[in-house]
Design a protein around this motif. Structure first.
Motif, PDB file in Angstrom:
ATOM      1  N   ALA A   1       7.663   7.483   1.306  1.00 43.83           N
ATOM      2  CA  ALA A   1       6.758   6.502   1.898  1.00 43.83           C
ATOM      3  C   ALA A   1       6.080   7.054   3.152  1.00 43.83           C
ATOM      4  CB  ALA A   1       7.520   5.223   2.226  1.00 43.83           C
ATOM      5  N   TRP A   2       6.864   7.754   3.971  1.00 46.32           N
ATOM      6  CA  TRP A   2       6.272   8.336   5.182  1.00 46.32           C
ATOM      7  C   TRP A   2       5.242   9.392   4.816  1.00 46.32           C
ATOM      8  CZ3 TRP A   2       5.679   7.069   9.988  1.00 46.32           C
ATOM      9  CH2 TRP A   2       5.264   8.034  10.912  1.00 46.32           C
ATOM     10  N   GLN A   3       5.559  10.236   3.853  1.00 43.42           N
ATOM     11  CA  GLN A   3       4.643  11.297   3.463  1.00 43.42           C
ATOM     12  C   GLN A   3       3.370  10.727   2.825  1.00 43.42           C
ATOM     13  OE1 GLN A   3       3.922  12.611   0.133  1.00 43.42           O
ATOM     14  NE2 GLN A   3       2.601  14.168   1.051  1.00 43.42           N
ATOM     15  N   ALA A   4       3.499   9.602   2.115  1.00 39.78           N
ATOM     16  CA  ALA A   4       2.318   8.967   1.532  1.00 39.78           C
ATOM     17  C   ALA A   4       1.413   8.388   2.613  1.00 39.78           C
ATOM     18  CB  ALA A   4       2.733   7.870   0.554  1.00 39.78           C
ATOM     19  N   ALA A   5       2.018   7.807   3.647  1.00 44.37           N
ATOM     20  CA  ALA A   5       1.233   7.231   4.738  1.00 44.37           C
ATOM     21  C   ALA A   5       0.666   8.300   5.656  1.00 44.37           C
ATOM     22  CB  ALA A   5       2.098   6.253   5.537  1.00 44.37           C
TER      23      ALA A   5
ATOM     24  N   LEU B   1       0.864  -1.181   0.000  1.00 43.15           N
ATOM     25  CA  LEU B   1       0.000   0.000   0.000  1.00 43.15           C
ATOM     26  C   LEU B   1       0.899   1.231   0.000  1.00 43.15           C
ATOM     27  CD1 LEU B   1      -2.865   1.245   0.267  1.00 43.15           C
ATOM     28  CD2 LEU B   1      -2.545   1.169   2.741  1.00 43.15           C
ATOM     29  N   ASP B   2       0.778   2.051  -1.045  1.00 41.36           N
ATOM     30  CA  ASP B   2       1.655   3.222  -1.170  1.00 41.36           C
ATOM     31  C   ASP B   2       3.121   2.813  -1.041  1.00 41.36           C
ATOM     32  OD1 ASP B   2      -0.190   5.249  -1.737  1.00 41.36           O
ATOM     33  OD2 ASP B   2      -0.743   5.407   0.373  1.00 41.36           O
TER      34      ASP B   2
ATOM     35  N   PRO C   1       3.465   2.788  -7.383  1.00 38.18           N
ATOM     36  CA  PRO C   1       3.018   4.182  -7.238  1.00 38.18           C
ATOM     37  C   PRO C   1       2.555   4.480  -5.818  1.00 38.18           C
ATOM     38  CG  PRO C   1       1.932   3.064  -9.086  1.00 38.18           C
ATOM     39  CD  PRO C   1       2.599   2.014  -8.257  1.00 38.18           C
ATOM     40  N   THR C   2       2.504   5.760  -5.487  1.00 37.46           N
ATOM     41  CA  THR C   2       1.906   6.223  -4.245  1.00 37.46           C
ATOM     42  C   THR C   2       0.798   7.211  -4.582  1.00 37.46           C
ATOM     43  OG1 THR C   2       3.481   8.049  -4.025  1.00 37.46           O
ATOM     44  CG2 THR C   2       4.068   5.968  -2.972  1.00 37.46           C
ATOM     45  N   HIS C   3      -0.164   7.338  -3.672  1.00 38.26           N
ATOM     46  CA  HIS C   3      -1.323   8.182  -3.998  1.00 38.26           C
ATOM     47  C   HIS C   3      -1.009   9.663  -3.898  1.00 38.26           C
ATOM     48  CE1 HIS C   3      -1.808   8.970   0.293  1.00 38.26           C
ATOM     49  NE2 HIS C   3      -2.778   9.790   0.022  1.00 38.26           N
TER      50      HIS C   3
ATOM     51  N   TYR D   1       1.291   2.426   8.546  1.00 36.94           N
ATOM     52  CA  TYR D   1       0.050   2.899   9.173  1.00 36.94           C
ATOM     53  C   TYR D   1      -0.073   2.303  10.565  1.00 36.94           C
ATOM     54  CZ  TYR D   1      -1.331   4.476   4.522  1.00 36.94           C
ATOM     55  OH  TYR D   1      -1.374   5.107   3.303  1.00 36.94           O
ATOM     56  N   GLY D   2       0.316   1.042  10.695  1.00 40.78           N
ATOM     57  CA  GLY D   2       0.341   0.412  12.003  1.00 40.78           C
ATOM     58  C   GLY D   2      -1.008   0.088  12.588  1.00 40.78           C
TER      59      GLY D   2
END
Length: 293
Positions: free
Chosen positions: A281-285, A125-126, A207-209, A144-145
């Motif tokens: 990745a952090w910014q996408a989550a 996911l992302d 991809p990421t959203h 996301y955890g």
């Protein structure tokens, strides 16, 4: 495993977003606008369940070996980063409690979840590993955890701080530490990094959203999240500051960050949820994260 690694970049160009019908129309309602992809089949990456753990004095790891260090009570445990690269999940028990140490090479992030035993769902996911809880089968994106379907839907999993450092620093500070030491096999060469090319490039395999350009995509940042408030700090920012210390409030919780020279790592004075990850990745989550540069 080798076949998957060799063909993964080719497969990525062919993948299509997974339908929400994979786990029922309601399962991903919170994430329908996100990029959920299937990378491999469920359990397609061989995790480690209760691997051998040996004393520091019996380990032959070179001093420069990168490890993730875990403290539980007075005990210390090191998990070689190379082991996590190949297995993604290492399930262990400390003080009779289950712990799942997870690593995603796509997002550069390691998270230790307490009280659960996890597996690899085969989804991302992302561009971040989606795990599943072995007891409930609920899906849990690593960064996301929290569960996104089933019995753990909306439930945030407790975590334990991990410290990324090298084996020499870790064993000097914790001489009685233990270390995860899986047996070498003919199919896995832990000395080889199958993601080296990916880590050195700007390319994303999935991809990421959402994505912004505040930092290069694969800049490593130290991250924290508490009560839906999140923050990312460039690693070099703290190392180069005169005091090598930073005080910050995250979700109403005062946190002190310290660059610990004895570990060559950033540590905190509390158990706030934390990890190091690639910025993209952090910014996408966490699209509304604060960034300290």
């Amino acid at each position: 495993m080798f076949r998957f690694l060799l063909l993964l970049s080719f497969f990525c160009s062919l993948l299509q977003p997974t339908s929400a019908s994979l786990a029922g129309e309601q399962a991903y309602c919170k994430f329908q606008e996100r990029n959920l992809y299937r990378a491999v089949k469920k359990d397609g990456i061989p995790i480690l369940d209760m691997p051998p753990i040996i004393a520091c004095s019996n380990s032959t790891l070179p001093r420069h070996t990168r490890i993730y260090g875990l403290r539980v009570g007075k005990s210390a445990l090191a998990i070689p980063k190379a082991v996590l690269r190949w297995h993604a999940v290492v399930n262990i028990k400390r003080q009779r409690a289950p712990i799942s140490v997870t690593y995603c090479p796509l997002s550069g992030s390691a998270v230790a979840f307490a009280g659960v035993q996890l597996g690899v769902s085969g989804l991302v996911l992302d561009s971040n590993l989606v795990l599943y809880d072995k007891k409930t089968q609920s899906l849990i994106p690593q960064l996301y955890g929290e569960g996104i379907d089933g019995k753990l839907s909306g439930v945030e999993l407790p975590t334990l701080p991990l410290v990324e450092t090298d084996w020499g620093h870790w064993k000097k500070k914790y001489p009685h530490s233990e270390v995860v030491s899986p047996k070498q096999t003919s199919t896995i060469d832990y000395s080889r990094n199958p993601y080296a090319t990916y880590a050195a490039s700007d390319e994303l395999w999935f991809p990421t959203h959402t994505r912004n350009q505040f930092l290069p995509a694969k800049t490593l940042v130290f991250t924290m999240v508490h009560k839906e408030d999140s923050v990312a700090i460039q690693l070099e920012t703290l190392k180069k500051s005169p005091t090598q210390r930073l005080r910050i409030v995250v979700g109403g919780l005062p946190v002190r960050l310290i660059y610990d020279a004895s570990l060559d790592a950033i540590v905190t004075d509390c158990s706030v949820k934390q990890t190091t990850a690639y910025w993209f990745a952090w910014q996408a989550a966490h699209p509304h994260t604060r960034l300290i540069r």
